[in-house]
Motif scaffolding. Structure first.
Motif, PDB file in Angstrom:
ATOM      1  N   ALA A  91      11.330  -7.889  -1.546  1.00 53.45           N
ATOM      2  CA  ALA A  91      11.379  -8.094  -2.969  1.00 53.45           C
ATOM      3  C   ALA A  91       9.968  -8.379  -3.542  1.00 53.45           C
ATOM      4  N   ARG A  92       9.321  -8.858  -2.783  1.00 49.52           N
ATOM      5  CA  ARG A  92       7.870  -9.190  -3.255  1.00 49.52           C
ATOM      6  C   ARG A  92       7.108  -7.950  -3.391  1.00 49.52           C
ATOM      7  N   ALA A  93       7.382  -7.254  -2.325  1.00 52.49           N
ATOM      8  CA  ALA A  93       6.483  -5.767  -2.364  1.00 52.49           C
ATOM      9  C   ALA A  93       6.982  -4.923  -3.495  1.00 52.49           C
ATOM     10  N   LYS A  94       8.169  -5.040  -3.802  1.00 49.67           N
ATOM     11  CA  LYS A  94       8.646  -4.324  -4.943  1.00 49.67           C
ATOM     12  C   LYS A  94       7.699  -4.831  -6.429  1.00 49.67           C
ATOM     13  N   VAL A  95       7.736  -6.173  -6.516  1.00 54.74           N
ATOM     14  CA  VAL A  95       7.038  -6.566  -7.414  1.00 54.74           C
ATOM     15  C   VAL A  95       5.647  -6.255  -7.693  1.00 54.74           C
ATOM     16  N   GLU A  96       5.041  -6.189  -6.392  1.00 56.45           N
ATOM     17  CA  GLU A  96       3.405  -6.013  -6.420  1.00 56.45           C
ATOM     18  C   GLU A  96       3.210  -4.546  -6.366  1.00 56.45           C
ATOM     19  N   THR A  97       4.278  -3.687  -6.155  1.00 53.39           N
ATOM     20  CA  THR A  97       4.179  -2.310  -6.422  1.00 53.39           C
ATOM     21  C   THR A  97       3.848  -2.107  -7.866  1.00 53.39           C
ATOM     22  N   TRP A  98       4.851  -2.584  -8.653  1.00 53.66           N
ATOM     23  CA  TRP A  98       4.722  -2.443 -10.103  1.00 53.66           C
ATOM     24  C   TRP A  98       3.513  -3.268 -10.666  1.00 53.66           C
ATOM     25  N   MET A  99       3.047  -4.086 -10.315  1.00 58.99           N
ATOM     26  CA  MET A  99       1.937  -4.765 -10.623  1.00 58.99           C
ATOM     27  C   MET A  99       0.833  -3.788 -10.512  1.00 58.99           C
ATOM     28  N   ASP A 100       0.524  -3.434  -9.278  1.00 55.94           N
ATOM     29  CA  ASP A 100      -0.446  -2.603  -8.943  1.00 55.94           C
ATOM     30  C   ASP A 100      -0.367  -1.305  -9.639  1.00 55.94           C
TER      31      ASP A 100
END
Length: 208
Positions: A91-100
């Protein structure tokens, strides 16, 4: 009280202000950057060697810069494992993907469009560059339009740092006096963002 250094009209400052409000944290914002100056002063450069905004200064004098890093820190420090920045790795990886993705792809064309229409004097505007940037941004926002089909926010039905990172550009995309392709899911997503008080207070503002 913690301090946030940066002018309210900065997209990166907006991001941190919205995060602070989502977390219910107290803060004092100090105007800095642009016409307000301060960012070239030695005391400020000691906190932020880039001389940009925002900079977060905690009550004990500890400071942090770069808006995404500040947003992540605030979540980790004051709401670890909360929905805004989930602890579960995928779940965190998905959030960070969109941030990046926002930082790496959306920011550049949107800055070009925004500066062309709002910040650059009309005689100096490069309309060819603006048209190219608008084409690029439209292609990127079609990805968002597909992502939010059937859900309220980028990572599901609850707001996260992914939305806080992208939200300013979604607002400016809709608020700028430009031609936009029809993207109904993106429009609904923009409406969903406007249900968040922090977005309305700090992001969905007149352009300047």
């Amino acid at each position: 009280m913690r301090k946030l250094w940066g002018r309210a009209s900065s997209s990166n400052v907006m991001k941190v202000l919205w995060t602070l409000d989502e977390l219910g944290l107290d803060y004092e914002r100090i105007d800095a950057g642009g016409a307000f100056g301060k960012t070239k002063e030695p005391a400020y450069r000691a906190m932020n060697p880039m001389g940009l905004v925002p900079t977060l200064e905690e009550e004990d004098g500890w400071s942090l810069w770069e808006s995404n890093a500040v947003a992540r820190y605030l979540c980790n420090q004051y709401a670890p494992g909360g929905g805004l920045y989930p602890a579960e790795p995928r779940a965190r990886a998905k959030v960070e993907t969109w941030m990046d993705w926002t930082l790496g792809h959306v920011t550049a064309p949107m800055v070009t469009i925004f500066f062309t229409h709002i910040r650059i004097p009309e005689p100096d505007r490069d309309w060819k560059a603006e048209a190219k940037a608008r084409e690029d941004a439209g292609r990127l926002f079609r990805i968002v339009d597909a992502q939010v089909a059937g859900q309220r926010f980028l990572c599901g039905d609850h707001v996260t740092l992914a939305d806080i990172s992208l939200g300013c550009w979604v607002h400016r995309w809709h608020a700028l006096p430009i031609e936009r392709p029809d993207m109904p899911n993106l429009a609904r997503y923009y409406d969903a963002l406007k249900t968040r008080p922090g977005f309305v207070k700090h992001v969905a503002l007149p352009l300047e």
